[in-house]
Design a protein around this motif. Structure first.
Motif, mmCIF file in Angstrom:
data_model
loop_
_atom_site.group_PDB
_atom_site.id
_atom_site.type_symbol
_atom_site.label_atom_id
_atom_site.label_comp_id
_atom_site.label_asym_id
_atom_site.label_seq_id
_atom_site.Cartn_x
_atom_site.Cartn_y
_atom_site.Cartn_z
ATOM 1 N N LEU A 80 0.758 -1.300 -0.012
ATOM 2 C CA LEU A 80 0.002 0.208 0.142
ATOM 3 C C LEU A 80 1.069 1.222 -0.048
ATOM 4 C CD1 LEU A 80 -2.820 0.917 0.184
ATOM 5 C CD2 LEU A 80 -2.640 1.181 2.500
ATOM 6 N N ARG A 81 0.649 1.996 -0.805
ATOM 7 C CA ARG A 81 1.128 3.362 -1.036
ATOM 8 C C ARG A 81 2.744 3.386 -1.310
ATOM 9 N NH1 ARG A 81 -2.347 4.145 3.214
ATOM 10 N NH2 ARG A 81 -3.902 5.428 2.893
ATOM 11 N N SER A 82 2.994 2.281 -2.069
ATOM 12 C CA SER A 82 4.444 1.965 -2.342
ATOM 13 C C SER A 82 4.553 1.301 -3.817
ATOM 14 C CB SER A 82 5.125 1.256 -1.156
ATOM 15 O OG SER A 82 6.316 0.690 -1.569
ATOM 16 N N ASP A 83 5.711 1.411 -4.332
ATOM 17 C CA ASP A 83 5.911 0.860 -5.664
ATOM 18 C C ASP A 83 6.474 -0.534 -5.317
ATOM 19 O OD1 ASP A 83 5.179 2.895 -7.125
ATOM 20 O OD2 ASP A 83 7.227 3.640 -7.032
ATOM 21 N N ALA A 84 6.770 -1.104 -4.162
ATOM 22 C CA ALA A 84 7.267 -2.137 -3.728
ATOM 23 C C ALA A 84 6.102 -3.484 -3.802
ATOM 24 C CB ALA A 84 7.821 -2.323 -2.345
ATOM 25 N N ARG A 85 6.809 -4.702 -3.976
ATOM 26 C CA ARG A 85 5.861 -5.839 -4.078
ATOM 27 C C ARG A 85 6.435 -6.871 -3.298
ATOM 28 N NH1 ARG A 85 3.767 -7.783 -9.890
ATOM 29 N NH2 ARG A 85 2.948 -9.487 -8.574
ATOM 30 N N GLY A 86 5.776 -7.724 -2.655
ATOM 31 C CA GLY A 86 6.125 -9.130 -1.902
ATOM 32 C C GLY A 86 6.670 -9.962 -2.908
ATOM 33 N N ASP A 87 6.927 -11.169 -2.329
ATOM 34 C CA ASP A 87 7.178 -12.392 -3.090
ATOM 35 C C ASP A 87 6.124 -13.283 -3.268
ATOM 36 O OD1 ASP A 87 9.513 -11.223 -3.402
ATOM 37 O OD2 ASP A 87 10.438 -12.076 -1.435
ATOM 38 N N MET A 88 6.415 -14.386 -4.069
ATOM 39 C CA MET A 88 5.410 -15.442 -4.144
ATOM 40 C C MET A 88 6.291 -16.706 -3.942
ATOM 41 S SD MET A 88 3.105 -16.687 -7.537
ATOM 42 C CE MET A 88 2.069 -18.059 -7.468
ATOM 43 N N PHE A 89 5.564 -17.679 -2.892
ATOM 44 C CA PHE A 89 6.289 -18.810 -2.477
ATOM 45 C C PHE A 89 5.411 -19.874 -2.940
ATOM 46 C CE2 PHE A 89 7.742 -15.537 0.133
ATOM 47 C CZ PHE A 89 9.290 -15.928 0.395
ATOM 48 N N VAL A 90 6.043 -21.028 -3.647
ATOM 49 C CA VAL A 90 5.340 -22.146 -4.398
ATOM 50 C C VAL A 90 5.700 -23.211 -3.783
ATOM 51 C CG1 VAL A 90 4.742 -23.263 -6.311
ATOM 52 C CG2 VAL A 90 5.052 -20.745 -6.685
ATOM 53 N N GLN A 91 4.833 -24.077 -3.166
ATOM 54 C CA GLN A 91 5.313 -25.283 -2.619
ATOM 55 C C GLN A 91 5.033 -26.438 -3.485
ATOM 56 O OE1 GLN A 91 3.013 -26.961 0.914
ATOM 57 N NE2 GLN A 91 4.876 -26.765 2.009
ATOM 58 N N ALA A 92 5.986 -27.316 -3.783
ATOM 59 C CA ALA A 92 5.596 -28.371 -4.651
ATOM 60 C C ALA A 92 4.897 -29.494 -3.901
ATOM 61 C CB ALA A 92 7.154 -29.054 -5.120
ATOM 62 N N ALA A 93 3.858 -30.373 -4.564
ATOM 63 C CA ALA A 93 3.069 -31.263 -4.174
ATOM 64 C C ALA A 93 3.170 -32.422 -5.190
ATOM 65 C CB ALA A 93 1.627 -30.913 -3.776
ATOM 66 N N VAL A 94 4.082 -33.212 -5.017
ATOM 67 C CA VAL A 94 4.756 -34.446 -6.032
ATOM 68 C C VAL A 94 3.347 -35.212 -6.147
ATOM 69 C CG1 VAL A 94 6.180 -35.977 -6.925
ATOM 70 C CG2 VAL A 94 6.967 -34.134 -5.589
ATOM 71 N N GLU A 95 2.832 -35.379 -7.255
ATOM 72 C CA GLU A 95 1.687 -36.250 -7.564
ATOM 73 C C GLU A 95 1.860 -37.664 -7.720
ATOM 74 O OE1 GLU A 95 -2.668 -35.670 -9.876
ATOM 75 O OE2 GLU A 95 -0.801 -34.914 -10.413
ATOM 76 N N THR A 96 1.238 -38.546 -7.033
ATOM 77 C CA THR A 96 1.405 -40.031 -7.104
ATOM 78 C C THR A 96 0.489 -40.451 -8.703
ATOM 79 O OG1 THR A 96 1.846 -40.491 -4.937
ATOM 80 C CG2 THR A 96 1.420 -42.413 -6.234
ATOM 81 N N PRO A 97 1.072 -41.056 -9.534
ATOM 82 C CA PRO A 97 0.565 -41.476 -10.683
ATOM 83 C C PRO A 97 -0.896 -42.584 -10.309
ATOM 84 C CG PRO A 97 2.507 -42.320 -10.657
ATOM 85 C CD PRO A 97 2.543 -41.492 -9.766
ATOM 86 N N VAL A 98 -1.800 -42.225 -11.052
ATOM 87 C CA VAL A 98 -3.155 -43.451 -10.536
ATOM 88 C C VAL A 98 -3.718 -44.016 -11.981
ATOM 89 C CG1 VAL A 98 -3.699 -42.273 -8.534
ATOM 90 C CG2 VAL A 98 -4.498 -41.436 -10.534
ATOM 91 N N ASN A 99 -4.371 -44.828 -12.019
ATOM 92 C CA ASN A 99 -4.708 -45.404 -13.333
ATOM 93 C C ASN A 99 -3.833 -45.655 -14.419
ATOM 94 O OD1 ASN A 99 -7.737 -44.939 -12.264
ATOM 95 N ND2 ASN A 99 -7.352 -42.891 -12.970
ATOM 96 N N LEU A 100 -2.803 -46.634 -13.830
ATOM 97 C CA LEU A 100 -1.687 -46.958 -14.483
ATOM 98 C C LEU A 100 -2.183 -48.288 -15.491
ATOM 99 C CD1 LEU A 100 1.210 -46.809 -12.163
ATOM 100 C CD2 LEU A 100 0.648 -44.899 -13.663
ATOM 101 N N THR A 101 -1.611 -48.204 -16.814
ATOM 102 C CA THR A 101 -1.637 -49.155 -17.829
ATOM 103 C C THR A 101 -0.750 -50.201 -17.181
ATOM 104 O OG1 THR A 101 0.167 -48.546 -19.166
ATOM 105 C CG2 THR A 101 -2.233 -47.545 -19.664
ATOM 106 N N LYS A 102 -0.957 -51.402 -17.817
ATOM 107 C CA LYS A 102 -0.239 -52.743 -17.278
ATOM 108 C C LYS A 102 1.157 -52.444 -17.897
ATOM 109 C CE LYS A 102 0.024 -57.696 -18.415
ATOM 110 N NZ LYS A 102 -0.432 -58.651 -19.260
ATOM 111 N N ARG A 103 1.532 -52.023 -18.862
ATOM 112 C CA ARG A 103 2.940 -51.670 -19.285
ATOM 113 C C ARG A 103 3.582 -50.661 -18.295
ATOM 114 N NH1 ARG A 103 7.449 -53.375 -20.227
ATOM 115 N NH2 ARG A 103 8.817 -51.843 -21.520
ATOM 116 N N GLN A 104 2.976 -49.797 -17.842
ATOM 117 C CA GLN A 104 3.428 -48.773 -17.037
ATOM 118 C C GLN A 104 3.607 -49.384 -15.624
ATOM 119 O OE1 GLN A 104 0.207 -45.857 -17.053
ATOM 120 N NE2 GLN A 104 1.422 -44.351 -18.070
#
Length: 383
Positions: A323-347
């Protein structure tokens, strides 16, 4: 007739302290006050006697003189009487006006009085609760709001008088807004019952507002919300509150902002947090993904190989505006590794082959290390 001893008048002994004197005085003053004993000459006499005694005994110097010289200390030529020295002037009434001010508040005044001059009632301040989105808090916005309030009456121009005229000085208080009445030894001052303290009366009240000078109406206002506002920010619109009585000054409008929860982002001050699902293959082999930002754009994020769930990435200057400034905060991204589902026989076959090859201690160090610790724990328990 000889005066009674001041200590006897108050019903205390000559060793009474200040609190004891005040307590005795208040009790007797209330008992003999003229308002409680109208047309009672004896009560009025006692009332004056009680006040005279307390006026002397509550003052340290006067009390010392009284203890030494008695009533003679305050008679003609005495230390405290006319022509005497040591206690100054001011008169008897002024000596204990402060006591009655404490007891009866604004209703009792001395010779000068406490009443205010003529005036008009100021309008009340108003509060308006407004909910906005996180994007609006980031970008700022111009919004219109509708506020139920009172506004000046148009037919009488806010004066309360029919046709905008006919307002004259109150004949009861002569425009002062307050009236005085002699009550025993004191002058009692109260709000004028005719004009209700305004000092003016209306001969012909306005039919639209009933003489109030204001009417109820819903008002549309334009509000500028600056970028960077936070939850609970207050915006003041001066003079946009309730209209004053009979042309009195208007109050202010206070807008309190609340920011709605966002489906992706959580805010902490100027910083933004979000949790992003990442495919297992990308987390394992590395790659790039695009993540949304609060400004409505996409930001490219490089994922190094072997990224675990919970790992946090920082995107500098991608958070909220300040507010009332040219500054900006930062963005923090948290990784959520997804386990694969509905795999084929070959997978599944590929994953089985993957599990059978390589070194688990180096490929999955966290799980391998955890189970090694569990194994050691069981061995210790057996021993």
């Amino acid at each position: 007739m000889a005066k009674r001893d001041y200590y006897e008048v108050l019903g205390v002994d000559n060793g009474a302290d200040a609190d004891g004197l005040k307590k005795a005085y208040r009790k007797l003053a209330m008992q003999f006050h003229p308002d409680r004993n109208p047309d009672d000459a004896e009560a009025e006499k006692n009332f004056k006697e009680v006040n005279e005694a307390y006026e002397v005994l509550k003052d340290g110097q006067k009390r010392a003189a009284y203890d030494r010289f008695g009533h003679a200390a305050f008679e003609q030529g005495g230390p405290g009487g006319p022509g005497g020295h040591g206690f100054g002037g001011g008169g008897f009434a002024s000596g204990f006006a402060d006591i009655f001010d404490e007891m009866f508040g604004e209703f009792v005044g001395g010779a000068g009085g406490r009443g205010g001059g003529p005036g008009r009632g100021q309008g009340s301040d108003l509060r308006y609760n407004m909910a906005i989105d996180l994007e609006d808090a980031f970008n700022g916005k111009k919004a219109e709001i509708r506020v139920p309030t009172s506004v000046p009456c148009d037919p009488c121009s806010g004066t309360g008088a029919e046709g905008g005229g006919g307002v004259v000085s109150c004949g009861t208080c002569q425009g002062a807004g307050r009236v005085r009445q002699q009550s025993g030894f004191f002058t009692v001052e109260r709000t004028c019952p005719t004009c209700q303290g305004t000092g003016e009366v209306i001969k012909d009240p306005c039919r639209s507002c009933g003489g109030q000078g204001r009417v109820q109406k819903e008002k549309t206002l334009s509000v500028n919300i600056p970028s960077g506002v936070e939850d609970g920010t207050r915006i003041r619109l001066a003079g946009e509150g309730e209209a004053g009585l009979r042309g009195g000054p208007a109050g202010d409008l206070y807008i309190f902002l609340s920011i709605a929860n966002h489906r992706f982002f959580q805010r902490d001050g100027a910083d933004i947090y979000c949790r992003v699902p990442i495919p297992m293959t990308t987390a394992t082999l590395g790659g790039t993904i695009e993540v949304p930002t609060v400004e409505g754009k996409l930001a490219r994020l490089t994922i190094p190989e072997g990224t675990p769930t919970g790992h946090q990435f920082r995107l500098k200057d991608k958070g909220m505006r300040v507010l009332r400034s040219d500054a900006r905060g930062d963005m923090f991204v948290q990784a959520a590794v997804e386990t694969p589902v509905n795999l084929t026989k070959r997978q599944k076959e590929i994953l089985t082959e993957f599990e059978g090859e390589g070194n688990a201690a180096t490929q999955s160090p966290q799980s391998h290390g955890f189970f090694d610790k569990v194994k050691d724990l069981w061995e210790d328990l057996k021993d």
